[in-house]
Design an enzyme around this catalytic site. Structure first.
Site, PDB file in Angstrom:
ATOM      1  N   ASP A 207       0.898  -1.137   0.093  1.00  0.00           N
ATOM      2  CA  ASP A 207       0.021  -0.062   0.155  1.00  0.00           C
ATOM      3  C   ASP A 207       0.785   1.123  -0.030  1.00  0.00           C
ATOM      4  OD1 ASP A 207      -2.173  -1.684   0.318  1.00  0.00           O
ATOM      5  OD2 ASP A 207      -1.616  -1.826   2.583  1.00  0.00           O
ATOM      6  N   ASP A 247      -1.682  -2.445  -4.625  1.00  0.00           N
ATOM      7  CA  ASP A 247      -2.781  -2.828  -3.716  1.00  0.00           C
ATOM      8  C   ASP A 247      -3.546  -1.845  -3.375  1.00  0.00           C
ATOM      9  OD1 ASP A 247      -3.893  -4.499  -1.974  1.00  0.00           O
ATOM     10  OD2 ASP A 247      -2.353  -4.587  -0.255  1.00  0.00           O
ATOM     11  N   ASP A 251      -4.543   1.506   3.845  1.00  0.00           N
ATOM     12  CA  ASP A 251      -5.245   0.265   4.752  1.00  0.00           C
ATOM     13  C   ASP A 251      -5.033   0.867   6.381  1.00  0.00           C
ATOM     14  OD1 ASP A 251      -5.637  -0.894   2.603  1.00  0.00           O
ATOM     15  OD2 ASP A 251      -4.724  -2.652   3.022  1.00  0.00           O
ATOM     16  N   ARG A 304     -13.976   0.817  -2.575  1.00  0.00           N
ATOM     17  CA  ARG A 304     -13.394   1.012  -1.233  1.00  0.00           C
ATOM     18  C   ARG A 304     -13.136   2.317  -0.777  1.00  0.00           C
ATOM     19  NH1 ARG A 304      -9.366  -4.235  -0.815  1.00  0.00           N
ATOM     20  NH2 ARG A 304     -10.985  -5.812  -1.327  1.00  0.00           N
TER      21      ARG A 304
END
Length: 426
Positions: A207, A247, A251, A304
């Site tokens: 990430d 990715d 997160d 997301r």
């Protein structure tokens, strides 16, 4: 800066100047609003040592802070820092991490349809599998930089960038990441999983920023993007689709808590933000993952924005725009999303694009707009079988003031969100 009261006072004053704009700005820009303001609050490294860095090696040294990494510190990033930069200044690439690895050769070991891996399909398959694994670990060791507790990491001016850096928080607390352009890393060794989904899926590892078991984190005035390496330019993989080399952008997982993401931009990415590490991780995440997203821009995000498991998440005065996504807000297992006065602009789309059910049971919205009209997202959620009693109200937890018209939200976000915008550059 040590050696007497005058120097300590000067260090404190400089730290405060770095934390807050030197030009007039709103109160929301001088301190976090939302979950990061609760508990002990979030002040980062104010009053500690100040570092100015412009290389990866210097940034790594500053994070270590002369052997005392958790002591307060303000780290000023000046210009570009590349995660693949070696100590001698050269840039490392795929062949430096795994000489002889080749994506096409790796793919051949799954067969033409990508259905099954076999070490014996070709003579090179076992070697390619090993090279992919070792190369991935070497790339991770190179590009991952961990931010310790009591740190302010702030960009200088309008163009401070972390390029291909895998920035992480791992059990750290009281951290500010501010005024930085974060370009998501390209995973040179992304892996193909034939059994993931209907036709298989690529799974990249890194990430732009991952928060693991972090507490009191403020992410403010940042820009998250794929930058120079958009998905549309990735090589072709199986079934005529592009290889996924990225990715997430952000997160937040493993029991992290009291996080605010404000006045930032998330641009041109597939799976942007994931909160919660898995449906089966309630033992770690239940009762945690308290996050506020306020006045952010989501532009060209496919899904997301965010997707939430378990957390009490407040999304307020954000702007979502671009081509029709798969969805914006993902309601995952045991999540409690309180959505408030957000703007969704997806030309030709319907309000159902704003909310998707991923195993959740409840979702609440008040006052959001879709293409200029009331979105009525509670009705959308009800159609998905979701109840509207999320069990909490942000107004009972912290003070904030939401903008109350779609034009006011859009004007503010488009003017202020992102790196170098209305910030007062340190």
């Amino acid at each position: 800066m040590t050696g007497g009261p005058m120097r300590r006072a000067a260090a404190l004053l400089l730290g405060l100047c770095l934390l807050w704009p030197v030009s007039p700005a709103s109160a929301a820009e001088r301190a976090p609003v939302g979950w990061a303001s609760t508990g002990s609050g979030t002040s980062g490294g104010a009053g500690g040592r100040t570092w100015t860095v412009d290389t990866r090696a210097e940034l790594k040294t500053a994070l270590a802070n002369d052997g005392d990494p958790t002591a307060p510190k303000v780290i000023r990033v000046d210009g570009d820092i590349n995660g693949h930069e070696s100590d001698d200044g050269s840039l490392l690439g795929e062949q430096d991490y795994a000489p002889g690895y080749d994506l096409g050769t790796y793919m051949s070991c799954f067969g033409e349809d990508g259905a099954v891996w076999s070490d014996t399909r070709f003579d090179h398959c076992k070697q390619q599998r090993q090279l992919r694994q070792t190369g991935s670990n070497k790339e991770k060791a190179q590009i991952q930089l961990t931010v310790p507790s009591n740190t302010t990491l702030v960009g200088v001016g309008r163009d401070a960038r972390l390029l291909g850096v895998f920035l992480t928080v791992n059990t750290g607390s009281d951290i500010i990441v501010r005024n930085l352009h974060l370009e998501a890393p390209v995973d040179h060794f992304t892996s193909w999983s034939p059994d993931d989904g209907t036709h298989g899926s690529w799974n990249a590892r890194f990430d732009a920023l991952t928060v693991i078991t972090g507490k009191n984190i403020w992410i403010d005035h940042c820009t998250f993007t794929d930058g120079r390496f958009p998905d549309r330019e990735a090589p072709l993989g199986f079934h005529g689709e592009r290889v996924q080399r990225h990715d997430g952008l952000l997160d937040i997982e493993d029991g992290s808590d009291f996080v605010t993401v404000s006045d930032s931009r998330f641009v041109d990415h597939d799976k942007a933000i994931l909160i919660g590490s898995g449906d089966g991780r309630g033992d770690r995440d239940r009762g945690h993952l308290k996050v506020t997203f306020v006045r952010n821009l989501f532009s060209g995000i496919v899904q997301r924005a965010p997707r939430v498991r378990f957390g009490q998440v407040h999304v307020v005065n954000n702007v979502h725009r671009g081509q029709a996504p798969l969805y914006a807000l993902g309601v995952g297992v045991e999540s409690a999303i309180f959505s408030e006065r957000n703007v969704f602009r997806y030309p030709g789309g319907r309000p159902s694009l704003a909310v998707a059910d991923y195993g959740g049971e409840r979702f609440r919205d008040t006052g959001s707009w879709f293409n200029g009209r009331p979105a009525r997202l509670d009705a959308v959620a009800s159609g998905l079988g979701l109840g509207t009693d999320v069990g909490w109200d942000p107004a009972d937890v912290y003070d904030y003031r939401a903008l109350t018209s779609p034009s006011a939200v859009e004007r503010y976000v488009l003017r202020h969100a992102g790196t170098g915008r209305s910030y007062g550059y340190p």
